[in-house]
Each structure stands twice: as structure tokens, then as C-alpha cells.
Enzyme design. Structure first.
Site, PDB file in Angstrom:
ATOM      1  N   SER A 158       0.898  -1.230  -0.054  1.00 10.18           N
ATOM      2  CA  SER A 158       0.011   0.120  -0.026  1.00 10.18           C
ATOM      3  C   SER A 158       0.899   1.316  -0.034  1.00 10.18           C
ATOM      4  O   SER A 158       1.855   1.250   0.513  1.00 10.18           O
ATOM      5  CB  SER A 158      -0.875   0.035   1.097  1.00 10.18           C
ATOM      6  OG  SER A 158      -1.597   1.338   1.404  1.00 10.18           O
ATOM      7  N   TYR A 172      -1.857  -1.165  10.309  1.00  5.46           N
ATOM      8  CA  TYR A 172      -1.997  -1.351   9.011  1.00  5.46           C
ATOM      9  C   TYR A 172      -0.666  -0.848   8.186  1.00  5.46           C
ATOM     10  O   TYR A 172      -0.084  -1.310   7.534  1.00  5.46           O
ATOM     11  CB  TYR A 172      -3.061  -0.780   8.463  1.00  5.46           C
ATOM     12  CG  TYR A 172      -3.482  -0.962   6.936  1.00  5.46           C
ATOM     13  CD1 TYR A 172      -3.704  -2.046   6.538  1.00  5.46           C
ATOM     14  CD2 TYR A 172      -3.241   0.416   6.089  1.00  5.46           C
ATOM     15  CE1 TYR A 172      -4.017  -2.206   5.037  1.00  5.46           C
ATOM     16  CE2 TYR A 172      -3.145  -0.121   4.719  1.00  5.46           C
ATOM     17  CZ  TYR A 172      -3.640  -0.855   4.105  1.00  5.46           C
ATOM     18  OH  TYR A 172      -4.031  -1.054   2.708  1.00  5.46           O
TER      19      TYR A 172
HETATM   20  N1  LIG Z   1      -8.826  -0.333  -1.528  1.00  2.00           N
HETATM   21  C1  LIG Z   1      -7.587   0.339  -1.580  1.00  2.00           C
HETATM   22  O1  LIG Z   1      -7.689   1.606  -1.905  1.00  2.00           O
HETATM   23  C2  LIG Z   1      -6.240  -0.155  -0.936  1.00  2.00           C
HETATM   24  C3  LIG Z   1      -5.255   0.615  -0.907  1.00  2.00           C
HETATM   25  C4  LIG Z   1      -3.977   0.035  -0.998  1.00  2.00           C
HETATM   26  C5  LIG Z   1      -3.933  -1.247  -0.617  1.00  2.00           C
HETATM   27  N2  LIG Z   1      -4.979  -2.144  -0.560  1.00  2.00           N
HETATM   28  C6  LIG Z   1      -4.792  -3.441  -0.362  1.00  2.00           C
HETATM   29  O2  LIG Z   1      -5.557  -4.331  -0.968  1.00  2.00           O
HETATM   30  C7  LIG Z   1      -6.044  -5.320  -0.430  1.00  2.00           C
HETATM   31  C8  LIG Z   1      -7.431  -5.774  -0.470  1.00  2.00           C
HETATM   32  O3  LIG Z   1      -8.172  -4.696  -0.086  1.00  2.00           O
HETATM   33  P1  LIG Z   1      -9.245  -4.088  -0.563  1.00  2.00           P
HETATM   34  O4  LIG Z   1      -9.338  -2.709  -0.671  1.00  2.00           O
HETATM   35  O5  LIG Z   1     -10.254  -4.722  -1.531  1.00  2.00           O
HETATM   36  O6  LIG Z   1     -10.330  -4.151   0.917  1.00  2.00           O
HETATM   37  P2  LIG Z   1     -11.761  -4.973   1.267  1.00  2.00           P
HETATM   38  O7  LIG Z   1     -12.722  -4.452   0.542  1.00  2.00           O
HETATM   39  O8  LIG Z   1     -11.809  -4.611   3.101  1.00  2.00           O
HETATM   40  O9  LIG Z   1     -11.344  -6.461   1.155  1.00  2.00           O
HETATM   41  C9  LIG Z   1     -10.563  -6.982   2.077  1.00  2.00           C
HETATM   42  C10 LIG Z   1     -10.147  -8.362   1.241  1.00  2.00           C
HETATM   43  O10 LIG Z   1      -9.464  -8.963   2.293  1.00  2.00           O
HETATM   44  C11 LIG Z   1      -9.991 -10.312   2.563  1.00  2.00           C
HETATM   45  N3  LIG Z   1      -9.703 -10.548   4.026  1.00  2.00           N
HETATM   46  C12 LIG Z   1      -9.866  -9.811   5.107  1.00  2.00           C
HETATM   47  N4  LIG Z   1      -9.456 -10.340   6.363  1.00  2.00           N
HETATM   48  C13 LIG Z   1      -9.404 -11.736   5.937  1.00  2.00           C
HETATM   49  C14 LIG Z   1      -9.158 -12.751   6.758  1.00  2.00           C
HETATM   50  N5  LIG Z   1      -9.102 -12.965   7.819  1.00  2.00           N
HETATM   51  N6  LIG Z   1      -8.965 -14.147   5.830  1.00  2.00           N
HETATM   52  C15 LIG Z   1      -9.262 -14.284   4.649  1.00  2.00           C
HETATM   53  N7  LIG Z   1      -9.257 -13.074   3.861  1.00  2.00           N
HETATM   54  C16 LIG Z   1      -9.613 -11.770   4.581  1.00  2.00           C
HETATM   55  C17 LIG Z   1     -11.459 -10.054   2.195  1.00  2.00           C
HETATM   56  O11 LIG Z   1     -12.143 -11.535   2.046  1.00  2.00           O
HETATM   57  P3  LIG Z   1     -13.622 -11.849   2.280  1.00  2.00           P
HETATM   58  O12 LIG Z   1     -14.491 -10.265   2.884  1.00  2.00           O
HETATM   59  O13 LIG Z   1     -14.003 -12.037   1.045  1.00  2.00           O
HETATM   60  O14 LIG Z   1     -13.772 -12.812   3.407  1.00  2.00           O
HETATM   61  C18 LIG Z   1     -11.443  -9.123   1.038  1.00  2.00           C
HETATM   62  O15 LIG Z   1     -11.394  -9.965  -0.159  1.00  2.00           O
HETATM   63  C19 LIG Z   1      -5.636  -5.186   0.825  1.00  2.00           C
HETATM   64  O16 LIG Z   1      -4.455  -6.088   1.131  1.00  2.00           O
HETATM   65  C20 LIG Z   1      -5.453  -3.937   1.183  1.00  2.00           C
HETATM   66  O17 LIG Z   1      -4.530  -3.432   2.034  1.00  2.00           O
HETATM   67  C21 LIG Z   1      -5.996  -1.585  -1.053  1.00  2.00           C
END
Ligand SMILES: NC(=O)c1ccc[n+]([C@@H]2O[C@H](COP(=O)([O-])OP(=O)(O)OC[C@H]3O[C@@H](n4cnc5c(N)ncnc54)[C@H](OP(=O)(O)O)[C@@H]3O)[C@@H](O)[C@H]2O)c1
Length: 268
Positions: A158, A172
Site C-alpha cells: 500500500s 496497517y
Molecule cells: N482499496 C484500496 O484503496 C487499497 C489501497 C492500498 C492497498 N489495498 C490493499 O488491497 C488489499 C485488498 O483490500 P480491499 O481494498 O479489497 O479491501 P476490502 O474491500 O476490505 O477487502 C478485504 C479483502 O481481504 C479479505 N480478508 C480480510 N480479512 C481476511 C481474513 N481474515 N481471511 C481471509 N481473507 C480476508 C476479504 O475477503 P472476504 O471479505 O471475502 O472474506 C477481502 O477480499 C488489501 O491487502 C489492502 O490492504 C487496498
């Protein structure tokens, strides 16, 4: 002599027939990545904590993409669960060409009241279980790897792990800095096995994780003002970067941090 080793330019980005694992691939950013890989012809194993989400998303992606998609249920809060997932995948697939450690969680609270309990869970999902998955999938990754076409590990970091984003998400931010560095360390160790390891650093994408920022118009416009390219990230942005890292085009790239953030880090 040009050293050209591809048929045509589409061959450069071809990942058809490769086997991929995308943790958290049923929702959010993981879904965008998984969709891209399935559309590009890969066989993609996705995970969710919820069986209905895993199966539903897999069915939808399988129906529209060129490749295949299989949904698995996994709560990746513990190394034991990550090892179980690796075993389930390895029993079905002797070769895993692409591992995308995407599943992640966050916790936001003011510094003064940031709770101790906000540390272990975040570090487990964001750093420890990605490491366990790499360790346990090593035989399948090694089986898939060769010098011309290495196996690929893509760890989702990130911008918040590389710059002070003022999100009050202390565990985080630390976990993301940790996965960036771990990616480098693993890249050095695994280069001789023809396995590349890179960290992909998303900026801000419209998922559940950023819904609190997007919900308030003022916060959203302040955020967009900080993005040099003036918009949030899209599915094409993140899927394209993953396909690059997973394909012949990215075969010579390892140990790097690739920001996909509209210039937030690069233009500072
Ligand atoms: N969105 C952004 O702007 C952004 C920016 C920088 C980095 N990221 C990174 O991108 C990745 C995905 O984030 P997102 O934005 O898609 O967030 P999100 O919408 O909150 O989704 C989180 C994802 O992680 C999975 N997850 C969470 N806790 C888990 C657990 N205990 N076991 C297994 N799976 C788990 C969830 O799966 P289920 O809910 O389906 O179980 C979901 O697919 C993360 O690593 C996040 O840090 C996102």
C-alpha cells in the site's frame, strides 16, 4: 540479433493456461485482480471467508472469462489456515505459477486510544499468512518455475506502507511496510529458484476498505486533489499491473515496489 523471444506482442502479456491463487479474490481489489487474470485465460483459485461469496464470485468470473475460476473458503487469520489453503491447492494443482497475496485488513483509531488488540490480527493477515502461503506453496511454485518464465509472487502492499498517509491506521501502515520489505528479502532468496517476488502498492481504489473516505464528499475531493492523475484507481489499473508482473513482460522484474497510485508516491 535482437534476442526477441516472443511470437508477437500479445504473447508478451499472455498468461493463458497458468494457475494462479488470489487470496481475498471474491471481493474488492482481489476481485478486480482475479477477474483480470481469468479474463486473460488463467485458472484462478480465489478465497473468501464466506463460502457463498467464494462460490458466487467464482461462478460469475468463470461464466464471463476466458480462463477458469474456483472458489475456496478460507479465513487467513492464522498460519494454520494458510497452510491448509496451500495443501488444498497443492492437492489439485502440482504447479502454481502465480500467487497474489491480496487479502488484507485494517484498523483505524486515534493514536491516544489505538488499542493493543489492533495489532496481532492485522499483522497476521497482512504479513504472517502471506509468508506462510509462500513457504507452503514453494514446491508448487518451484514446479511451475523456469529461467525463461519464472513463477511469480505478487504481494499487495500500500502507499500507506511507504508514506505517512495520516489515516490513523498504525498497525496497517506498519504491516504494509513490513510486506514491502519481506517481498525484497524473499525476492533475494528465491531468485535462484526462478521465482520473482514483487510488492504492488495500490493508491486509493473504490472498495469496502476506502468506503469511509468515499462516503464524505469533502474527504473524497481532498483525496482526489492529492492524486496527481486526479482520480481513484480502477479495475483495469490494478489488473493490468498484475498481468504485467505475471506475464513474460514482467519476467525480469523482481524485488521491486510497483506503485499503482496515480502518481501519489512517484510525483512527490
Ligand atoms: N482499496 C484500496 O484503496 C487499497 C489501497 C492500498 C492497498 N489495498 C490493499 O488491497 C488489499 C485488498 O483490500 P480491499 O481494498 O479489497 O479491501 P476490502 O474491500 O476490505 O477487502 C478485504 C479483502 O481481504 C479479505 N480478508 C480480510 N480479512 C481476511 C481474513 N481474515 N481471511 C481471509 N481473507 C480476508 C476479504 O475477503 P472476504 O471479505 O471475502 O472474506 C477481502 O477480499 C488489501 O491487502 C489492502 O490492504 C487496498
Amino acid at each position: 540479433m535482437t534476442g526477441k523471444r516472443y511470437q508477437d506482442v500479445t504473447d508478451l502479456f499472455d498468461i493463458s493456461g497458468k494457475v494462479a491463487v488470489v487470496t481475498g479474490g471474491a471481493n474488492g481489489l482481489g476481485r478486480m485482480i482475479a477477474e483480470g487474470l481469468v479474463d486473460a485465460g488463467a485458472t484462478v483459485y480465489i478465497t473468501s471467508r464466506k463460502q457463498a461469496d467464494a462460490e458466487g464470485a467464482a461462478e460469475q468470473m468463470f461464466a464471463r472469462g476466458r480462463g477458469r475460476c474456483i472458489g475456496l473458503t478460507a479465513d487467513l487469520s492464522t498460519p494454520e489456515a494458510a497452510a491448509d489453503l496451500a495443501r488444498v491447492v497443492s492437492e489439485r494443482e502440482p504447479k502454481v505459477h502465480i500467487l497474489v497475496n491480496n487479502a488484507g485488513r485494517t484498523w483505524g483509531a486515534p493514536l491516544e486510544s489505538f488499542p493493543d488488540k489492533a495489532w496481532p490480527g492485522v499483522l497476521a493477515v497482512n504479513v504472517q499468512t502471506p509468508f506462510t502461503l509462500v513457504r507452503e506453496l514453494l514446491p508448487a511454485l518451484r514446479n511451475a518455475a523456469n529461467a525463461d518464465d519464472p513463477a511469480r509472487i505478487i504481494n499487495i502492499g500500500s502507499v500507506a506502507g511507504a508514506a505517512a498517509e495520516r489515516l490513523s491506521a498504525y498497525s496497517y501502515a506498519a504491516s504494509k511496510a513490513a510486506i514491502h520489505h519481506l517481498s525484497k528479502v524473499l525476492a533475494a532468496d528465491l531468485a535462484s529458484d526462478s521465482i520473482t517476488v514483487n510488492a504492488l502498492l495500490p493508491g486509493y481504489f473504490p472498495t469496502q476498505m476506502t468506503s469511509h473516505i468515499r462516503a464524505e464528499e469533502e474527504k473524497l475531493s481532498e483525496l482526489i486533489e492529492r492524486v496527481p492523475l486526479g482520480r481513484l484507481g480502477s479495475a483495469a489499473d490494478i489488473a493490468g499491473a498484475c498481468i504485467f508482473l505475471a506475464s513474460k513482460a514482467g519476467a525480469y522484474v523482481t524485488g521491486t515496489q510497483l506503485s499503482v497510485d496515480g502518481g501519489m508516491l512517484g510525483c512527490r
